[in-house]
Design a protein around this motif. Structure first.
Motif, PDB file in Angstrom:
ATOM      1  N   ASP A   1       0.816  -1.211   0.000  1.00 58.33           N
ATOM      2  CA  ASP A   1       0.000   0.000   0.000  1.00 58.33           C
ATOM      3  C   ASP A   1       0.854   1.268   0.000  1.00 58.33           C
ATOM      4  OD1 ASP A   1      -2.342  -1.431   0.030  1.00 58.33           O
ATOM      5  OD2 ASP A   1      -2.566  -1.362   2.203  1.00 58.33           O
TER       6      ASP A   1
ATOM      7  N   PRO B   1      -0.602   4.993   3.696  1.00 57.80           N
ATOM      8  CA  PRO B   1      -1.954   5.509   3.932  1.00 57.80           C
ATOM      9  C   PRO B   1      -2.384   5.478   5.387  1.00 57.80           C
ATOM     10  CG  PRO B   1      -1.940   4.125   1.980  1.00 57.80           C
ATOM     11  CD  PRO B   1      -0.577   4.000   2.602  1.00 57.80           C
TER      12      PRO B   1
ATOM     13  N   GLU C   1      -4.264   8.320   7.471  1.00 52.45           N
ATOM     14  CA  GLU C   1      -5.617   8.030   7.937  1.00 52.45           C
ATOM     15  C   GLU C   1      -5.740   8.186   9.444  1.00 52.45           C
ATOM     16  OE1 GLU C   1      -6.236   4.764   4.335  1.00 52.45           O
ATOM     17  OE2 GLU C   1      -6.020   4.080   6.408  1.00 52.45           O
TER      18      GLU C   1
ATOM     19  N   VAL D   1      -7.233   6.715   2.599  1.00 49.68           N
ATOM     20  CA  VAL D   1      -6.375   7.542   1.750  1.00 49.68           C
ATOM     21  C   VAL D   1      -5.835   6.696   0.612  1.00 49.68           C
ATOM     22  CG1 VAL D   1      -4.218   8.855   1.651  1.00 49.68           C
ATOM     23  CG2 VAL D   1      -5.783   9.155   3.577  1.00 49.68           C
ATOM     24  N   THR D   2      -5.879   7.233  -0.580  1.00 48.58           N
ATOM     25  CA  THR D   2      -5.329   6.585  -1.762  1.00 48.58           C
ATOM     26  C   THR D   2      -4.589   7.633  -2.575  1.00 48.58           C
ATOM     27  OG1 THR D   2      -5.908   5.178  -3.644  1.00 48.58           O
ATOM     28  CG2 THR D   2      -7.457   6.931  -3.104  1.00 48.58           C
TER      29      THR D   2
ATOM     30  N   LEU E   1      -1.971  12.430  -3.267  1.00 54.07           N
ATOM     31  CA  LEU E   1      -2.804  11.842  -2.231  1.00 54.07           C
ATOM     32  C   LEU E   1      -4.240  12.351  -2.306  1.00 54.07           C
ATOM     33  CD1 LEU E   1      -0.473  11.831   0.922  1.00 54.07           C
ATOM     34  CD2 LEU E   1      -0.633  10.215  -0.975  1.00 54.07           C
TER      35      LEU E   1
ATOM     36  N   GLN F   1       2.583  14.318   3.316  1.00 48.42           N
ATOM     37  CA  GLN F   1       1.458  13.493   3.742  1.00 48.42           C
ATOM     38  C   GLN F   1       0.103  14.193   3.589  1.00 48.42           C
ATOM     39  OE1 GLN F   1       2.103  12.049   7.726  1.00 48.42           O
ATOM     40  NE2 GLN F   1       3.661  10.584   7.090  1.00 48.42           N
TER      41      GLN F   1
ATOM     42  N   ARG G   1      -8.528  -1.514  -1.591  1.00 49.60           N
ATOM     43  CA  ARG G   1      -7.677  -0.425  -2.085  1.00 49.60           C
ATOM     44  C   ARG G   1      -7.839  -0.190  -3.582  1.00 49.60           C
ATOM     45  NH1 ARG G   1      -5.912   2.876   2.047  1.00 49.60           N
ATOM     46  NH2 ARG G   1      -5.633   1.560   3.897  1.00 49.60           N
TER      47      ARG G   1
END
Length: 491
Positions: A393, A404, A408, A422-423, A434, A459, A480
């Motif tokens: 991930d 993520p 998160e 979050v992706t 992001l 981030q 995901r």
């Protein structure tokens, strides 16, 4: 070696009238469950396709795999029937049984057979032939011998890119896992483990093995329904329960009038009879942990996977503050190590035989007995384990590695957010740009501003998307790939 068939035979002889399984239709004693299992085993063994498969003389053909789709009660029956028949079980999710079956057939080749069991009807009282005050350990015929290293359970799973895999677990793997789990969360005769997890996942199926090893009772729910699960817990008979974070959240959201909270708007407070609430299947967030603890839930954050026959680490109680990803120490019998990338590796008796192949050869997916998990972790000097995310991930935003879960966990504290993931989408400047996808009453602008205040530059989500619900699977894990597609469609 103990497998379900031998355990059930022993329990039916020693304590025939003790309740083995509670269902919505009624209770099954150990004697009744034994009778049902032996009838079902005869059905499997008399089937022509099964008989042909058992005659296979391939070098690695230890047994045939019987793929069965159905509800919780059907799959419980299948687990015991296959154990008595000397056959491995590959439980299938009824919702996607056709697709799973095709994948299993390709992976297992000629050793795969698809079977069904006839309806058993509602639970009913059957006179017990061994209702004696003294134990009768040899009163029932022992099931036929089976090699301890033979496949017993096949759990369908997927790789990081969705490629189908199937985990082969032996009788020895499952027995070791049950023993280790019961040592960490003590389980005994008279205890009741509420099983509302799907039995086509290892989390649900493992409860059968733990309860049979301990002589405890399985409270089997056909599916997770928050009100029904809470009613069972509130009855004061349940000692153990396994939940995903999403299930826990839904239980905490029950209204006061149904949940029995102490005051209007309060989350349900379980009775003292509930000693352990095992939480796994997905990452537990700090807000959810604190909310549940404030409501008196005896949380036991855990970490495990199909390849480790469910639990690999569990935190029961701690004097130190809990932080996200903290799952306590490994269960007895397991060893771990971290490689240079931070990826966790596991070794021990409960680690799988290997991934399913057309020859049923053991060892596929292992290196000298070590299994390389997809999880990144940290192990302190006391052996306490913290899961920091999944290796597959990892995102790279502006040349910086970003997981993520780190983002998160920070954004989950933003007022008005109930659920968040979050992706990223591809971007020529950032690489991975992001995207925060959330559920709640907060505005995208307030979430973006919260991120600017709380997160370092790399981030910070550059886009924020509010949705009605996040894509999660039956175990509550974020899907995901679906999340990325959702973010891409919104650009």
């Amino acid at each position: 070696m103990t497998r379900l068939a031998t355990l059930l035979t022993d329990r039916a002889a020693r304590t025939p009238q003790a309740v083995a399984v509670r269902t919505a239709q009624g209770d099954f004693s150990y004697a009744q469950l034994y009778q049902q299992a032996t009838r079902d085993a005869r059905t499997l063994m008399n089937d022509e396709s099964h008989a042909d498969a058992l005659a296979d003389t391939a070098p690695n053909a230890l047994t045939v795999i019987t793929a069965i789709a159905g509800g919780a009660w059907d799959l419980l029956r299948a687990a015991f029937a296959c154990s008595f028949a000397g056959t491995a079980l590959a439980p299938l999710d009824p919702a996607n049984a056709e697709r799973r079956w095709q994948a299993l057939a390709e992976l297992g080749g000629r050793h795969i057979r698809r079977r069904t069991l006839p309806p058993s009807g509602a639970a009913q009282v059957v006179p017990c032939p061994h209702d004696n005050a003294e134990p009768q350990p040899n009163a029932l015929p022992a099931p036929p011998p089976t090699r301890h290293d033979a496949p017993a359970l096949i759990i369908a799973t997927s790789g990081s890119e969705g490629a189908p895999k199937a985990v082969m677990l032996s009788h020895a793997n499952l027995a070791a896992a049950a023993g280790a789990a019961n040592a960490r969360l003590p389980l005994a005769v008279g205890d009741v483990w509420l099983d509302c997890l799907p039995l086509y996942h290892i989390g649900g199926m493992s409860i059968l093995h733990r309860c049979l090893h301990a002589g405890a009772t399985i409270s089997l729910h056909e599916r997770f329904d928050a009100a029904t699960v809470w009613e069972d817990i509130a009855s004061g008979t349940v000692s153990h329960v396994s939940l995903t974070p999403a299930m826990l959240s839904r239980l905490l959201d029950l209204p006061h009038s149904d949940a029995g909270g102490d005051s209007a708007g309060a989350s349900p407070r379980p009775p003292a009879s509930l000693r352990y609430a095992l939480i796994g299947g997905a990452a537990l967030s700090r807000p959810l942990y604190e909310r549940a603890r404030a409501a008196g839930w005896p949380l036991c954050p855990s970490w495990g996977m199909s390849e480790s026959a469910a639990q690999a680490a569990t935190l029961v109680a701690s004097d130190t503050p809990w932080q996200e990803g903290d799952v306590g120490t490994l269960l007895p019998g397991l060893d771990s190590r971290c490689d240079d990338s931070g990826r966790l590796h596991l070794r021990g008796k409960q680690i799988m035989l290997g991934y399913l192949t057309p020859t049923l050869a053991p060892g596929v997916g292992l290196t000298d007995g070590w299994f390389a998990t997809s999880d990144l972790g940290q192990i302190n000097a006391a052996g306490r384990l913290r899961i920091v995310g999944r290796a597959d991930d990892m995102l790279i935003s502006g040349g910086v590695n970003v997981h993520p879960l780190d983002v998160e966990s920070q954004l989950a504290a933003c007022p008005g957010i109930r659920d968040i993931a979050v992706t990223a989408v591809a971007d020529p400047v950032w690489g991975d740009l992001l995207v925060a996808v959330f559920v709640g009453d907060a505005s995208p602008e307030s979430v973006r501003e919260f991120g600017r205040q709380q997160l370092p530059t790399a981030q910070r989500p550059r886009r924020v998307l509010r949705v009605a619900q996040l894509p999660r699977n039956a175990m509550g894990k974020i899907e995901r790939a679906a999340l990325r597609a959702l973010a891409q469609e919104a650009t």
